[in-house]
Design an enzyme around this catalytic site. Structure first.
Site, PDB file in Angstrom:
ATOM      1  N   GLY A 105       0.748  -1.253   0.000  1.00 30.65           N
ATOM      2  CA  GLY A 105       0.000   0.000   0.000  1.00 30.65           C
ATOM      3  C   GLY A 105       0.774   1.295   0.000  1.00 30.65           C
ATOM      4  O   GLY A 105       0.158   2.360  -0.124  1.00 30.65           O
TER       5      GLY A 105
ATOM      6  N   GLU B  84       3.805  -6.765   1.425  1.00 37.15           N
ATOM      7  CA  GLU B  84       3.269  -7.082   0.093  1.00 37.15           C
ATOM      8  C   GLU B  84       3.214  -5.839  -0.785  1.00 37.15           C
ATOM      9  O   GLU B  84       2.127  -5.422  -1.204  1.00 37.15           O
ATOM     10  CB  GLU B  84       1.849  -7.647   0.223  1.00 37.15           C
ATOM     11  CG  GLU B  84       1.723  -8.877   1.092  1.00 37.15           C
ATOM     12  CD  GLU B  84       0.264  -9.234   1.403  1.00 37.15           C
ATOM     13  OE1 GLU B  84      -0.644  -8.436   1.102  1.00 37.15           O
ATOM     14  OE2 GLU B  84       0.049 -10.316   1.964  1.00 37.15           O
ATOM     15  N   PRO B  85       4.339  -5.203  -1.052  1.00 29.75           N
ATOM     16  CA  PRO B  85       4.273  -4.003  -1.894  1.00 29.75           C
ATOM     17  C   PRO B  85       4.075  -4.367  -3.365  1.00 29.75           C
ATOM     18  O   PRO B  85       4.632  -5.356  -3.842  1.00 29.75           O
ATOM     19  CB  PRO B  85       5.645  -3.353  -1.684  1.00 29.75           C
ATOM     20  CG  PRO B  85       6.558  -4.495  -1.345  1.00 29.75           C
ATOM     21  CD  PRO B  85       5.716  -5.543  -0.654  1.00 29.75           C
ATOM     22  N   GLY B  86       3.266  -3.616  -4.051  1.00 33.54           N
ATOM     23  CA  GLY B  86       3.077  -3.795  -5.491  1.00 33.54           C
ATOM     24  C   GLY B  86       3.421  -2.505  -6.206  1.00 33.54           C
ATOM     25  O   GLY B  86       4.408  -2.396  -6.931  1.00 33.54           O
TER      26      GLY B  86
ATOM     27  N   ARG C 192      -6.820   3.790 -15.222  1.00 42.07           N
ATOM     28  CA  ARG C 192      -6.803   4.481 -13.921  1.00 42.07           C
ATOM     29  C   ARG C 192      -7.432   5.877 -13.946  1.00 42.07           C
ATOM     30  O   ARG C 192      -8.190   6.222 -13.033  1.00 42.07           O
ATOM     31  CB  ARG C 192      -5.399   4.518 -13.340  1.00 42.07           C
ATOM     32  CG  ARG C 192      -4.766   3.132 -13.155  1.00 42.07           C
ATOM     33  CD  ARG C 192      -3.488   3.124 -12.328  1.00 42.07           C
ATOM     34  NE  ARG C 192      -3.782   3.458 -10.948  1.00 42.07           N
ATOM     35  CZ  ARG C 192      -3.580   4.625 -10.405  1.00 42.07           C
ATOM     36  NH1 ARG C 192      -3.029   5.588 -11.116  1.00 42.07           N
ATOM     37  NH2 ARG C 192      -3.915   4.846  -9.167  1.00 42.07           N
TER      38      ARG C 192
ATOM     39  N   TYR D  69     -10.459   5.943 -11.437  1.00 46.48           N
ATOM     40  CA  TYR D  69     -10.217   6.557 -10.118  1.00 46.48           C
ATOM     41  C   TYR D  69      -9.936   8.058 -10.228  1.00 46.48           C
ATOM     42  O   TYR D  69      -9.408   8.648  -9.276  1.00 46.48           O
ATOM     43  CB  TYR D  69      -9.000   5.930  -9.441  1.00 46.48           C
ATOM     44  CG  TYR D  69      -8.908   4.425  -9.488  1.00 46.48           C
ATOM     45  CD1 TYR D  69      -9.753   3.626  -8.707  1.00 46.48           C
ATOM     46  CD2 TYR D  69      -7.960   3.787 -10.281  1.00 46.48           C
ATOM     47  CE1 TYR D  69      -9.638   2.243  -8.727  1.00 46.48           C
ATOM     48  CE2 TYR D  69      -7.846   2.405 -10.303  1.00 46.48           C
ATOM     49  CZ  TYR D  69      -8.703   1.644  -9.533  1.00 46.48           C
ATOM     50  OH  TYR D  69      -8.588   0.277  -9.557  1.00 46.48           O
TER      51      TYR D  69
ATOM     52  N   CYS E   1     -14.991   5.344 -27.689  1.00 46.85           N
ATOM     53  CA  CYS E   1     -16.237   6.091 -27.865  1.00 46.85           C
ATOM     54  C   CYS E   1     -16.971   6.343 -26.563  1.00 46.85           C
ATOM     55  O   CYS E   1     -18.111   5.902 -26.386  1.00 46.85           O
ATOM     56  CB  CYS E   1     -17.128   5.330 -28.827  1.00 46.85           C
ATOM     57  SG  CYS E   1     -16.253   5.003 -30.338  1.00 46.85           S
ATOM     58  N   GLU E   2     -16.330   6.976 -25.623  1.00 44.04           N
ATOM     59  CA  GLU E   2     -17.046   7.482 -24.459  1.00 44.04           C
ATOM     60  C   GLU E   2     -16.237   8.607 -23.828  1.00 44.04           C
ATOM     61  O   GLU E   2     -15.003   8.615 -23.892  1.00 44.04           O
ATOM     62  CB  GLU E   2     -17.387   6.379 -23.450  1.00 44.04           C
ATOM     63  CG  GLU E   2     -16.263   5.516 -22.967  1.00 44.04           C
ATOM     64  CD  GLU E   2     -16.787   4.457 -21.991  1.00 44.04           C
ATOM     65  OE1 GLU E   2     -17.105   4.821 -20.854  1.00 44.04           O
ATOM     66  OE2 GLU E   2     -16.891   3.279 -22.380  1.00 44.04           O
TER      67      GLU E   2
ATOM     68  N   TYR F  74      -0.669  -1.439 -12.108  1.00 37.74           N
ATOM     69  CA  TYR F  74      -2.110  -1.310 -12.399  1.00 37.74           C
ATOM     70  C   TYR F  74      -2.354  -0.643 -13.758  1.00 37.74           C
ATOM     71  O   TYR F  74      -3.329   0.064 -13.935  1.00 37.74           O
ATOM     72  CB  TYR F  74      -2.826  -0.576 -11.249  1.00 37.74           C
ATOM     73  CG  TYR F  74      -2.541  -1.201  -9.907  1.00 37.74           C
ATOM     74  CD1 TYR F  74      -3.000  -2.482  -9.635  1.00 37.74           C
ATOM     75  CD2 TYR F  74      -1.784  -0.560  -8.944  1.00 37.74           C
ATOM     76  CE1 TYR F  74      -2.717  -3.102  -8.419  1.00 37.74           C
ATOM     77  CE2 TYR F  74      -1.492  -1.168  -7.725  1.00 37.74           C
ATOM     78  CZ  TYR F  74      -1.969  -2.431  -7.469  1.00 37.74           C
ATOM     79  OH  TYR F  74      -1.687  -3.042  -6.268  1.00 37.74           O
TER      80      TYR F  74
HETATM   81  N1  LLP Z   1      -1.801  -6.807  -0.549  1.00 33.79           N
HETATM   82  C1  LLP Z   1      -3.134  -6.857  -0.699  1.00 33.79           C
HETATM   83  C2  LLP Z   1      -3.905  -7.815   0.100  1.00 33.79           C
HETATM   84  C3  LLP Z   1      -3.771  -5.995  -1.619  1.00 33.79           C
HETATM   85  O1  LLP Z   1      -5.075  -6.049  -1.761  1.00 33.79           O
HETATM   86  C4  LLP Z   1      -2.982  -5.084  -2.371  1.00 33.79           C
HETATM   87  C5  LLP Z   1      -3.615  -4.181  -3.339  1.00 33.79           C
HETATM   88  C6  LLP Z   1      -1.592  -5.080  -2.181  1.00 33.79           C
HETATM   89  C7  LLP Z   1      -1.036  -5.960  -1.257  1.00 33.79           C
HETATM   90  C8  LLP Z   1      -0.686  -4.184  -2.946  1.00 33.79           C
HETATM   91  O2  LLP Z   1      -0.911  -2.837  -2.694  1.00 33.79           O
HETATM   92  P1  LLP Z   1       0.067  -1.736  -3.328  1.00 33.79           P
HETATM   93  O3  LLP Z   1       1.399  -1.876  -2.633  1.00 33.79           O
HETATM   94  O4  LLP Z   1       0.200  -2.010  -4.777  1.00 33.79           O
HETATM   95  O5  LLP Z   1      -0.594  -0.462  -3.056  1.00 33.79           O
HETATM   96  N2  LLP Z   1      -6.093  -0.832  -9.132  1.00 33.79           N
HETATM   97  C9  LLP Z   1      -5.853   0.142  -8.081  1.00 33.79           C
HETATM   98  C10 LLP Z   1      -5.096  -0.444  -6.904  1.00 33.79           C
HETATM   99  C11 LLP Z   1      -5.748  -1.647  -6.266  1.00 33.79           C
HETATM  100  C12 LLP Z   1      -4.979  -2.225  -5.106  1.00 33.79           C
HETATM  101  C13 LLP Z   1      -5.572  -3.506  -4.645  1.00 33.79           C
HETATM  102  N3  LLP Z   1      -4.868  -4.186  -3.614  1.00 33.79           N
HETATM  103  C14 LLP Z   1      -5.135   1.333  -8.673  1.00 33.79           C
HETATM  104  O6  LLP Z   1      -4.888   1.357  -9.875  1.00 33.79           O
HETATM  105  O7  LLP Z   1      -4.836   2.288  -7.971  1.00 33.79           O
END
Ligand code: LLP
Length: 432
Positions: A239, A275-277, A314, A318, A346-347, A375
């Site tokens: 997150g 769990e960083p993404g 995105r 959002y 087309c939107e 994402y």
């Molecule tokens: N762990 C869990 C259980 C999660 O649900 C998520 C993200 C992460 C880790 C990774 O979070 P991060 O480090 O990437 O913030 N599509 C949206 C973001 C959805 C995130 C969902 N869960 C966007 O484009 O902003």
């Protein structure tokens, strides 16, 4: 810091000029930098140095196999949320003992797959899931290692669609019910309690919500240990936010996040999982697009790109901001004028930016959407029958297409016309 910089007036990914990729692969195309991905992973390693830990990359942010392989080679574990993601982790060479299975709606088939293929832990999100997992594990003669995802009722102060830690959100077991859920888990012979899990949301731009959530987890750890549970791991979720708007945003640094982890839970002697993404992949990627037309509207100009909401959803989904920069570096002092940056879908929602101050750009010019590595491609679709956007990975002075753009025939051949509608597959005309 990333590796998308101007050199001799042209935007490069590491040492590769972006026009070279556009010429070879076409546009739109996602371009990732291996050096940036590596750097971001290492920043987390440094932030948690000294604590026993495992970084489980949340592959939902970017699950291209090449990206996963790079992460795996650096020693990352993976956070997966579906059978498809589990299979990707395995295909990238990640051993089961480094895979954490999260998600609010795991099916029995997914449980079976992970139990037989190897799994570090399931992050269980409800009591019915616990019961089902116990049954599946027993049917295989196995025990399922679990952490229960608790919902700490903390406001992550992020966009409502990606906040997950409030009691009204669908995620986790309410923290007030956690002791009962752990007692239930301990009584199930197919379940082995190994830790606690929490994840409060995505794109967090403050540390205070983390501190609040982690403090609750620390308190719960003491309570559960006193009740005899072996809490040896804490999964603190992902997150951490990234700067989308270079000129304004200054989200917390991973180092300071690490300090919060140390302060709140460091004394418990648990192995820490995170769990960083987004922070790993987001600023390691751009979406490269070309201007199709510049069109004068009433009181505004539109830059119509060959990228659209189906390639990068995105902004439409959002109201997210992505910096858009020209690939050819503007002259020093070039005048900026507001334009609406849009795609051809087309939107009206297919709008990337409104009234964005941009240097002069016209048909044929290349632009890059920054911060698009997370994402972006994973949320792309073929809406309007636009081929799924390809992906390129750059490393130093070379690049590889890591997902090719499908041909129109490949797209059309995924559909079938039933016999009873006539025009069976053999008689259908090829697309071109
Ligand atoms: N762990 C869990 C259980 C999660 O649900 C998520 C993200 C992460 C880790 C990774 O979070 P991060 O480090 O990437 O913030 N599509 C949206 C973001 C959805 C995130 C969902 N869960 C966007 O484009 O902003």
């Amino acid at each position: 810091m990333d590796h998308f910089l101007y050199r001799d007036g042209v935007l490069h990914a590491e040492e590769v000029p972006l026009p070279e990729i556009a010429a070879a692969v076409g546009t739109p195309v996602y371009v990732y930098s291996a050096a940036t991905l590596t750097r971001h992973y290492r920043v987390f390693e440094e932030a948690l140095a000294g604590l026993p830990h495992l970084i489980c990359y949340a592959m939902k942010a970017n699950s291209n196999l090449a990206v996963l392989r790079l992460m795996a080679s650096l020693g990352a574990g993976m956070d997966v949320v579906s059978e498809g993601e589990y299979r990707r982790a395995k295909a990238a060479g990640v051993p089961g003992e480094r895979i954490v299975f999260s998600g609010v709606g795991k099916t029995r088939a997914e449980m079976r797959l992970a139990l037989t293929g190897g799994i570090r832990q399931f992050n269980v999100e409800s009591e019915p899931e616990l019961i089902a997992l116990n049954e599946v594990a027993l049917s295989l003669g196995l025990r399922a290692p679990i952490a229960i995802r608790v919902n700490p009722d903390v406001d992550a102060r992020t966009h409502a669609k990606i906040a997950t830690g409030r009691s009204e959100n669908k995620f986790g077991v309410p923290i007030a019910r956690a002791r009962a859920a752990y007692a239930e888990a301990a009584a199930l012979p197919g379940i082995e309690v190994v830790g606690i899990d929490v994840h409060i949301g995505s794109q967090l731009t403050e540390l205070a919500p983390y501190a609040a959530a982690f403090a609750k987890v620390a308190e719960l750890t003491d309570l559960l240990r006193a009740e005899g549970h072996d809490i040896r791991r804490l999964d603190l979720g992902g997150g951490l936010g990234i700067p989308y708007r270079r000129s304004n945003d200054a989200p917390p640094l991973p180092f300071d996040y690490g300090e919060v982890v140390r302060r709140c839970v460091g004394h418990l002697g648990c192995e820490i999982e995170i769990e960083p993404g987004r922070l790993i992949a987001g600023n390691a990627g751009i979406l490269l697009a070309r201007v199709i037309w510049r069109k004068a509207g009433e009181g505004r100009d539109f830059l119509i790109l060959d990228a659209a909401m189906n390639d990068l959803v995105r902004p439409a989904m959002y109201d997210a901001w992505h910096d858009v920069i020209p690939v050819e570096e503007p002259m020093a002092g070039a005048e900026l004028a507001p334009v609406d940056i849009v795609g051809p879908v087309c939107e009206t929602g297919d709008t990337f930016a409104r009234g964005r101050p941009m240097p002069p750009l016209g048909a044929g010019d290349l632009v890059a959407f920054r911060s698009a590595g997370a994402y972006g491609a994973v949320m792309a679709s073929e809406y309007n029958s636009r081929p799924l956007v390809p992906e390129v990975l750059v490393s130093g002075d070379h690049f590889a297409v890591v997902r090719a753009r499908p041909s129109f025939d490949e797209m059309l051949n995924r559909d079938t016309i039933p016999e009873w509608l006539g025009l069976g597959p053999g008689r259908r005309e090829r697309s071109g």
